[in-house]
Design an enzyme around this catalytic site. Sequence first.
Site, PDB file in Angstrom:
ATOM      1  N   HIS A   7       0.828  -1.207   0.000  1.00 50.63           N
ATOM      2  CA  HIS A   7       0.000   0.000   0.000  1.00 50.63           C
ATOM      3  C   HIS A   7       0.865   1.262   0.000  1.00 50.63           C
ATOM      4  CE1 HIS A   7      -2.870   2.781   2.325  1.00 50.63           C
ATOM      5  NE2 HIS A   7      -3.445   2.553   1.159  1.00 50.63           N
ATOM      6  N   ARG A   8       0.825   2.001  -1.124  1.00 53.10           N
ATOM      7  CA  ARG A   8       1.700   3.173  -1.316  1.00 53.10           C
ATOM      8  C   ARG A   8       3.162   2.749  -1.181  1.00 53.10           C
ATOM      9  NH1 ARG A   8      -1.759   7.093   2.828  1.00 53.10           N
ATOM     10  NH2 ARG A   8      -3.784   6.322   2.168  1.00 53.10           N
ATOM     11  N   GLU A  34       0.552  -0.632  -4.700  1.00 54.49           N
ATOM     12  CA  GLU A  34      -0.622   0.223  -4.864  1.00 54.49           C
ATOM     13  C   GLU A  34      -0.133   1.654  -4.755  1.00 54.49           C
ATOM     14  OE1 GLU A  34      -3.995   2.722  -3.231  1.00 54.49           O
ATOM     15  OE2 GLU A  34      -1.982   2.374  -2.450  1.00 54.49           O
ATOM     16  N   ASP A  36      -1.253   6.132  -5.711  1.00 51.89           N
ATOM     17  CA  ASP A  36      -2.319   7.101  -5.966  1.00 51.89           C
ATOM     18  C   ASP A  36      -1.838   8.150  -6.958  1.00 51.89           C
ATOM     19  OD1 ASP A  36      -4.079   6.325  -3.458  1.00 51.89           O
ATOM     20  OD2 ASP A  36      -2.014   6.538  -2.761  1.00 51.89           O
ATOM     21  N   HIS A  49      -0.894  10.891  -2.531  1.00 47.80           N
ATOM     22  CA  HIS A  49      -2.222  10.490  -2.061  1.00 47.80           C
ATOM     23  C   HIS A  49      -3.178  11.664  -1.855  1.00 47.80           C
ATOM     24  CE1 HIS A  49      -5.312   9.385   0.929  1.00 47.80           C
ATOM     25  NE2 HIS A  49      -5.290   8.205   0.323  1.00 47.80           N
ATOM     26  N   GLU A 109      -4.634   3.967  -8.104  1.00 46.47           N
ATOM     27  CA  GLU A 109      -5.877   4.564  -7.628  1.00 46.47           C
ATOM     28  C   GLU A 109      -5.989   5.999  -8.116  1.00 46.47           C
ATOM     29  OE1 GLU A 109      -8.262   6.091  -3.665  1.00 46.47           O
ATOM     30  OE2 GLU A 109      -6.654   4.625  -3.375  1.00 46.47           O
ATOM     31  N   LYS A 111      -7.488   9.393  -7.549  1.00 44.10           N
ATOM     32  CA  LYS A 111      -8.110  10.102  -6.438  1.00 44.10           C
ATOM     33  C   LYS A 111      -9.387  10.765  -6.941  1.00 44.10           C
ATOM     34  CE  LYS A 111      -6.797   9.640  -3.116  1.00 44.10           C
ATOM     35  NZ  LYS A 111      -7.049   8.406  -2.310  1.00 44.10           N
ATOM     36  N   ASP A 229       0.205  -2.135   4.361  1.00 35.75           N
ATOM     37  CA  ASP A 229       1.345  -1.232   4.556  1.00 35.75           C
ATOM     38  C   ASP A 229       2.634  -2.016   4.805  1.00 35.75           C
ATOM     39  OD1 ASP A 229      -0.305   1.048   4.439  1.00 35.75           O
ATOM     40  OD2 ASP A 229      -0.701   0.996   6.588  1.00 35.75           O
TER      41      ASP A 229
END
Length: 242
Positions: A7-8, A34, A36, A49, A109, A111, A229
């Site tokens: 995640h990120r 992943e 954003d 993000h 993703e 936003k 994470d």
Amino acid sequence: MTLIFAHRGYSAKYPENTMKAFKEAENAGADGIELDVQLTKDNEIVVIHDDKVDRTTNGSGFVKDFSFAELRRLDASYKHKTILKKEPVPSLKEVLAWLQTNQLQCNIEIKSSAESYMKIEEPLIELIREFALTERVIISSFNHYSIVYCYRLAPEIEIAPLYHEGLYMPWVYARSIKAKGMHPNFRVVPNEIIKASLEFGIEVRPYTVNKEQEMRRLFDIGCTAFITDDPVKAIKIRKEYS
């Protein structure tokens, strides 16, 4: 095998949405990352993000008010005192070029801000095609209009709706918008929903799964993937299941 998406990037230990976090996720053995995306003032797609740069960099203001050159001067690692080297906000081009050097999957993703809708989708699709990554990218968003638009532009790229409230028969909804997968908050997908979705051919990748108990639940039922994470922790637990 349940896949593990960082995640990120490996954000439990490194500055989120930076090349450092993505490379460390690869080093840890994650199956995917992943990230954003947002648009700068001069229409560069960048990986960050929040709508504003305040939380994750040493700057302040809205991403949309910065040019790409201005954004690059900021330090996305300044809160991480153990990291001595400045980490800039990456462009999506930079990340996609790096992805060509490995086999990681990538969940992008979009936003869901009103400013970016109908502006970011076309250049995003162009970039994914330019880097020949259509088979390894999943586009997700809480703005489902946005991902449906992406599907119409590029039916060869997988889309997956993000959601954080319980949906009745979510596999029916996913199919209705031509999504092959869905990305729910882990709290709103009990085992029976995950199992039914998988039976109906819809992949399930819950977010953001950081507790061992939740990871084990998803490994136990053979969930498609989950977003975490801490890929190191997830991989360590997954080894017990192989």
